[in-house]
Design a protein around this motif. Structure first.
Motif, PDB file in Angstrom:
ATOM      1  N   LEU A  32       0.872  -1.329   0.047  1.00 35.82           N
ATOM      2  CA  LEU A  32      -0.056  -0.126   0.191  1.00 35.82           C
ATOM      3  C   LEU A  32       0.868   1.230  -0.084  1.00 35.82           C
ATOM      4  O   LEU A  32       0.514   2.258  -0.872  1.00 35.82           O
ATOM      5  N   ALA A  33       2.045   1.222   0.626  1.00 31.90           N
ATOM      6  CA  ALA A  33       2.832   2.199   0.944  1.00 31.90           C
ATOM      7  C   ALA A  33       3.442   2.444  -0.599  1.00 31.90           C
ATOM      8  O   ALA A  33       3.649   3.796  -1.006  1.00 31.90           O
ATOM      9  N   LEU A  34       3.871   1.460  -1.072  1.00 32.23           N
ATOM     10  CA  LEU A  34       4.680   1.700  -2.432  1.00 32.23           C
ATOM     11  C   LEU A  34       3.773   2.005  -3.518  1.00 32.23           C
ATOM     12  O   LEU A  34       4.050   2.894  -4.290  1.00 32.23           O
ATOM     13  N   ALA A  35       2.295   1.514  -3.401  1.00 37.97           N
ATOM     14  CA  ALA A  35       1.323   2.089  -4.437  1.00 37.97           C
ATOM     15  C   ALA A  35       1.162   3.325  -4.435  1.00 37.97           C
ATOM     16  O   ALA A  35       0.913   4.185  -5.430  1.00 37.97           O
ATOM     17  N   ARG A  36       0.968   4.048  -3.071  1.00 37.65           N
ATOM     18  CA  ARG A  36       0.778   5.534  -3.000  1.00 37.65           C
ATOM     19  C   ARG A  36       1.954   6.126  -3.427  1.00 37.65           C
ATOM     20  O   ARG A  36       1.806   7.316  -4.051  1.00 37.65           O
ATOM     21  N   THR A  37       3.151   5.812  -3.161  1.00 37.12           N
ATOM     22  CA  THR A  37       4.427   6.331  -3.821  1.00 37.12           C
ATOM     23  C   THR A  37       4.479   6.491  -5.085  1.00 37.12           C
ATOM     24  O   THR A  37       4.758   7.641  -5.762  1.00 37.12           O
ATOM     25  N   VAL A  38       4.117   5.495  -5.962  1.00 31.38           N
ATOM     26  CA  VAL A  38       4.174   5.356  -7.422  1.00 31.38           C
ATOM     27  C   VAL A  38       2.860   5.753  -8.040  1.00 31.38           C
ATOM     28  O   VAL A  38       2.687   5.993  -9.190  1.00 31.38           O
ATOM     29  N   GLY A  39       1.684   5.992  -7.122  1.00 34.56           N
ATOM     30  CA  GLY A  39       0.657   6.698  -7.635  1.00 34.56           C
ATOM     31  C   GLY A  39      -0.383   5.616  -8.512  1.00 34.56           C
ATOM     32  O   GLY A  39      -0.769   5.883  -9.522  1.00 34.56           O
ATOM     33  N   ASP A  40      -0.245   4.489  -8.114  1.00 35.45           N
ATOM     34  CA  ASP A  40      -1.080   3.229  -8.703  1.00 35.45           C
ATOM     35  C   ASP A  40      -2.388   3.076  -7.995  1.00 35.45           C
ATOM     36  O   ASP A  40      -2.497   2.409  -7.182  1.00 35.45           O
ATOM     37  N   PRO A  41      -3.572   3.652  -8.372  1.00 33.16           N
ATOM     38  CA  PRO A  41      -4.821   3.688  -7.936  1.00 33.16           C
ATOM     39  C   PRO A  41      -5.392   2.256  -7.862  1.00 33.16           C
ATOM     40  O   PRO A  41      -5.743   1.976  -6.900  1.00 33.16           O
ATOM     41  N   TRP A  42      -5.111   1.484  -8.738  1.00 35.29           N
ATOM     42  CA  TRP A  42      -5.618   0.163  -8.589  1.00 35.29           C
ATOM     43  C   TRP A  42      -4.970  -0.502  -7.517  1.00 35.29           C
ATOM     44  O   TRP A  42      -5.624  -1.496  -6.713  1.00 35.29           O
ATOM     45  N   ALA A  43      -3.709  -0.464  -7.519  1.00 39.29           N
ATOM     46  CA  ALA A  43      -2.796  -1.219  -6.469  1.00 39.29           C
ATOM     47  C   ALA A  43      -3.481  -0.690  -5.029  1.00 39.29           C
ATOM     48  O   ALA A  43      -3.564  -1.469  -3.920  1.00 39.29           O
ATOM     49  N   ILE A  44      -3.672   0.648  -4.859  1.00 38.36           N
ATOM     50  CA  ILE A  44      -4.082   1.134  -3.471  1.00 38.36           C
ATOM     51  C   ILE A  44      -5.305   0.546  -3.241  1.00 38.36           C
ATOM     52  O   ILE A  44      -5.717  -0.091  -1.979  1.00 38.36           O
ATOM     53  N   GLY A  45      -6.253   0.539  -4.199  1.00 37.35           N
ATOM     54  CA  GLY A  45      -7.776  -0.259  -3.780  1.00 37.35           C
ATOM     55  C   GLY A  45      -7.326  -1.693  -3.452  1.00 37.35           C
ATOM     56  O   GLY A  45      -8.112  -2.279  -2.802  1.00 37.35           O
ATOM     57  N   HIS A  46      -6.731  -2.440  -4.220  1.00 35.92           N
ATOM     58  CA  HIS A  46      -6.335  -3.981  -4.152  1.00 35.92           C
ATOM     59  C   HIS A  46      -5.947  -4.210  -2.845  1.00 35.92           C
ATOM     60  O   HIS A  46      -6.436  -5.065  -1.951  1.00 35.92           O
ATOM     61  N   ALA A  47      -4.887  -3.333  -2.172  1.00 37.98           N
ATOM     62  CA  ALA A  47      -4.172  -3.596  -0.965  1.00 37.98           C
ATOM     63  C   ALA A  47      -5.303  -3.289   0.147  1.00 37.98           C
ATOM     64  O   ALA A  47      -5.396  -4.217   1.135  1.00 37.98           O
ATOM     65  N   LEU A  48      -5.990  -2.043   0.058  1.00 34.98           N
ATOM     66  CA  LEU A  48      -7.186  -1.940   1.018  1.00 34.98           C
ATOM     67  C   LEU A  48      -8.194  -2.948   1.116  1.00 34.98           C
ATOM     68  O   LEU A  48      -8.448  -3.388   2.087  1.00 34.98           O
ATOM     69  N   VAL A  49      -8.679  -3.420   0.060  1.00 40.50           N
ATOM     70  CA  VAL A  49      -9.847  -4.552   0.044  1.00 40.50           C
ATOM     71  C   VAL A  49      -9.275  -5.703   0.705  1.00 40.50           C
ATOM     72  O   VAL A  49     -10.154  -6.311   1.290  1.00 40.50           O
ATOM     73  N   PHE A  50      -8.122  -6.179   0.404  1.00 43.02           N
ATOM     74  CA  PHE A  50      -7.504  -7.252   0.880  1.00 43.02           C
ATOM     75  C   PHE A  50      -7.203  -7.141   2.506  1.00 43.02           C
ATOM     76  O   PHE A  50      -7.313  -8.244   3.314  1.00 43.02           O
ATOM     77  N   LEU A  51      -6.768  -5.965   2.808  1.00 43.11           N
ATOM     78  CA  LEU A  51      -6.844  -5.725   4.366  1.00 43.11           C
ATOM     79  C   LEU A  51      -8.082  -5.714   5.027  1.00 43.11           C
ATOM     80  O   LEU A  51      -7.937  -6.263   6.259  1.00 43.11           O
ATOM     81  N   VAL A  52      -9.141  -5.423   4.414  1.00 45.75           N
ATOM     82  CA  VAL A  52     -10.561  -5.590   4.813  1.00 45.75           C
ATOM     83  C   VAL A  52     -10.948  -7.323   5.316  1.00 45.75           C
ATOM     84  O   VAL A  52     -11.313  -7.452   6.204  1.00 45.75           O
ATOM     85  N   GLY A  53     -10.517  -7.878   4.415  1.00 41.15           N
ATOM     86  CA  GLY A  53     -10.747  -9.477   4.596  1.00 41.15           C
ATOM     87  C   GLY A  53      -9.970  -9.975   5.897  1.00 41.15           C
ATOM     88  O   GLY A  53     -10.241 -10.631   6.726  1.00 41.15           O
ATOM     89  N   ASN A  54      -8.528  -9.411   5.782  1.00 45.89           N
ATOM     90  CA  ASN A  54      -7.685  -9.702   6.880  1.00 45.89           C
ATOM     91  C   ASN A  54      -8.100  -9.307   8.281  1.00 45.89           C
ATOM     92  O   ASN A  54      -8.351 -10.036   9.367  1.00 45.89           O
ATOM     93  N   ALA A  55      -8.614  -8.080   8.453  1.00 47.78           N
ATOM     94  CA  ALA A  55      -9.157  -7.621   9.621  1.00 47.78           C
ATOM     95  C   ALA A  55     -10.474  -8.365  10.038  1.00 47.78           C
ATOM     96  O   ALA A  55     -10.677  -8.558  11.113  1.00 47.78           O
TER      97      ALA A  55
END
Length: 644
Positions: free
Chosen positions: A351-374
């Motif tokens: 998620l941090a790397l995705a925000r650094t490189v500005g990849d919106p899909w990867a940001i969303g992907h990381a977030l949605v899988f963190l939902v499942g983990n939580a």
């Protein structure tokens, strides 16, 4: 030459009603004329006949000529001969006009009407699979609109107005390929241009597949998928690293959106690229190929292989300085970790790397899988916050697939929290936003929708959702259908159809074991234990509940451990151990990580036990609960279930 539009012929996968098709009827009529005692011997003959009709695309002349061989060849042999070339489709009768004596003679007649440039173009057009657009023809062969029109006028190609594409009859493709093969240099350059055209097309779709243009991109790729795969095969064969690299992301995204998990094309490409040193552009493309391939292994239960491949991908890309490209294997690596802690660490790093490189899909992907983990950890409020953030991210991207996934996770979370009406709304929206997509994308919403209906007591409608899920899985050849089987088992258990429930649970369990789905292994053992408690078969109940506990302790996720306690509490209650049953029921009802349905089950148990257990003993149970550690209780239960 006359139009050669084919007669209707049956699908190769469904030949039961083959004799209703006009192509089959014409073949049979011609066969009877050549051999009056001819008859279809069995269903295999029907399948061979369907294959013959398919190979000649229903062309009447070809069917009649093929049927003329039934006096010396079986249908299987005719089909195999047709695979070799056009020469079988020739009649020995001399009372027929020359152009009707063979398919080749008919094609030769039209071929001679073409000038040299048109002959070259037609030969080149033969490499296209399942048709082509005007733009593709012009780019690959240099054909002008007038030249395409001339070829259509003498019926060598046809324009399908419904699809907006030119098509070539299968036998004409075979004929054109023979002509093209007589000019090796032209053939080679045509395949090069064809490959570059379609892989460049795939490159243009990469961004669209991650956002607002997904529907249009998926439709376009689906229409030309056979050409895309031919282009990919050629690029791998000649090791066109650049073409493979620019098209690989859109190809795996297309497959993933269509529910396909086996990436044979990537296996082929990896094998090809491993023949050289993994350095420079070659090494980067190899690393990028390994990431989706590794994920495909993980989705099919081969977790160890998946981790090895994803670690190789990540390490290779990092070593070559391809930091941005290493984001995908990092996120996929997080999916196949055994512990939530390590998975969360990798997702947050991604998620941090995705925000650094500005990849919106990867940001969303990381977030949605963190939902499942939580959610799996029982951290429901954290999951809710992450889910809303993921949903907002995907909506900003215009990625309907991501929106559907976020809604899916939020609807499951709502079920876990007991917010069943909210879960229904979210699940229905998840289904709605993917309307028109491949059903394998839409199937996600059916699962929480059915669960919420089940929790609300709407069993008939819930069962319908579970059946729909199972139907879609079967239609798409997906074997990982343990969820649908399990949930149908829950319905059967509710109906007290014990034999059917047991079979569904066993089928789901076997499927979950095959795919390494530990969550479903646990849930099936829990439900099999519950079933045997209901039937009063204590020995079987203990066996399954102990197996559930063993895996739940291994997975170490609090909600799963609490799920195990409910049927064990019921078992102890039946056996008269009220204090142990009360302790487990109290643990369930007072732990914030308990799922709503599990907590409701615990509350029902506790209400029953409190009627039987004196208040002094109940008070002692509650006091003991204050100092009980769930992990220690689970470990002791594992021993007690064996020795009791």
């Amino acid at each position: 030459m006359y139009p050669i539009d084919g007669l209707a012929f049956p699908d190769l996968e469904a030949v039961g009603d083959a004799e209703e098709y006009s192509a089959v009827r014409l073949f049979l009529q011609s066969a009877y004329r050549n051999r009056p005692d001819f008859a279809l011997r069995n269903v295999d003959d029907l399948a061979y006949l369907a294959r013959i009709c398919h190979m000649v695309a229903g062309m009447p002349l070809a069917l009649e000529l093929a049927a003329s061989w039934v006096d010396v060849l079986t249908l299987d042999e005719i089909a195999r001969e047709l695979q070799q070339g056009l020469d079988l489709l020739e009649s020995e009768r001399r009372d027929l006009p020359e152009r009707q004596r063979s398919v080749r003679a008919s094609f030769d007649y039209s071929w001679r009407r073409l000038d040299e440039k048109e002959q070259a173009i037609f030969g080149q057009l033969s490499i296209f699979l399942d048709g082509f657009t005007r733009a593709a023809a012009q780019e690959v062969t240099g054909a002008s609109l007038r030249q395409l029109s001339n070829l259509a006028n003498i019926f060598l190609i046809r324009f399908d107005t419904g699809r907006g594409r030119y098509e070539i009859h299968q036998l004409l493709r075979q004929y054109g390929a023979e002509k093209l093969g007589q000019q090796p240099e032209l053939e080679e350059s045509t395949y090069d241009r064809h490959s570059n055209y379609y892989l460049q097309m795939m490159a243009r779709f990469t961004h669209a597949l991650k956002g607002k243009g997904k529907r249009k991109a998926l439709s376009a790729i689906e229409a030309d998928l056979k050409n895309v795969l031919l282009a990919w095969d050629h690029a791998c064969a000649v090791q066109n690293i650049e073409a493979i690299g620019r098209s690989l992301e859109s190809l795996w995204r297309f497959y993933w959106d269509f529910g396909r998990r086996e990436l044979k094309e990537f296996e082929q490409a990896v094998a090809s690229l491993r023949k050289g040193d993994a350095i420079g552009a070659r090494g980067i493309v190899l690393g990028r190929l390994l990431a989706p391939l590794g994920r495909s292994y993980g989705s099919r239960g081969r977790t160890v292989k998946a981790r090895e491949m994803l670690e190789e991908s990540f390490d290779l890309l990092q070593r070559l300085g391809a930091t941005e490209e290493s984001l995908i294997p990092l996120l996929f690596l997080a999916e196949v970790q055994d512990s939530l802690e390590e998975s969360n660490r990798l997702y947050r790093e991604g998620l941090a790397l995705a925000r650094t490189v500005g990849d919106p899909w990867a940001i969303g992907h990381a977030l949605v899988f963190l939902v499942g983990n939580a959610r799996h950890a029982g951290n429901y409020q954290e999951a809710r916050q992450l889910g809303r953030e993921a949903l907002k991210q995907f909506r900003q991207n215009g990625d309907s697939g991501g929106v559907a996934t976020s809604l899916f996770e939020l609807s499951l979370l709502a079920v876990d929290m007991g917010r069943y009406e909210e879960a229904l709304t979210l699940a229905r929206e998840s289904i709605s936003v993917t309307r028109g997509f491949n059903p394998m994308i839409r199937i996600m919403g059916l699962y929480p929708l059915g669960l919420a209906l089940y929790a609300l007591g709407e069993y008939v409608e819930a069962e319908e959702q579970f059946r729909q899920s199972l139907t879609v899985y079967r239609e798409f050849g997906r074997e990982d259908r343990n969820f649908a089987l399990f949930l149908l088992g829950e319905i059967a258990l509710h109906k007290r159809e014990f034999a059917r429930a047991a079979q569904l649970y066993q089928d789901s369990l076997a499927n979950a074991v095959t795919f390494g789905n530990l969550h479903m292994i646990i849930q099936n053992h829990i439900s099999l234990g519950t079933l045997h408690v209901e039937q009063g078969i204590g020995v079987e109940a203990r066996k399954h509940l102990r197996a559930a506990l063993q895996t739940a302790i291994q997975v170490n996720q609090r909600p799963l451990l609490l799920d195990c306690l409910a049927p064990i509490s019921e078992l102890f209650l039946d056996e008269g151990d009220l204090e142990y049953a009360a302790l487990l029921a109290t643990l369930i009802t007072e732990d914030p990580a308990s799922r709503a349905m599990t907590k409701e089950r615990g509350e029902r148990l506790l209400a029953h036990i409190e009627k039987e257990l004196p208040s002094v003993q109940m008070g002692a149970v509650r006091q003991r609960n204050q100092t009980s550690d769930l992990g220690a209780v689970a470990a002791q239960l594992f021993l007690d279930l064996e020795t009791a």
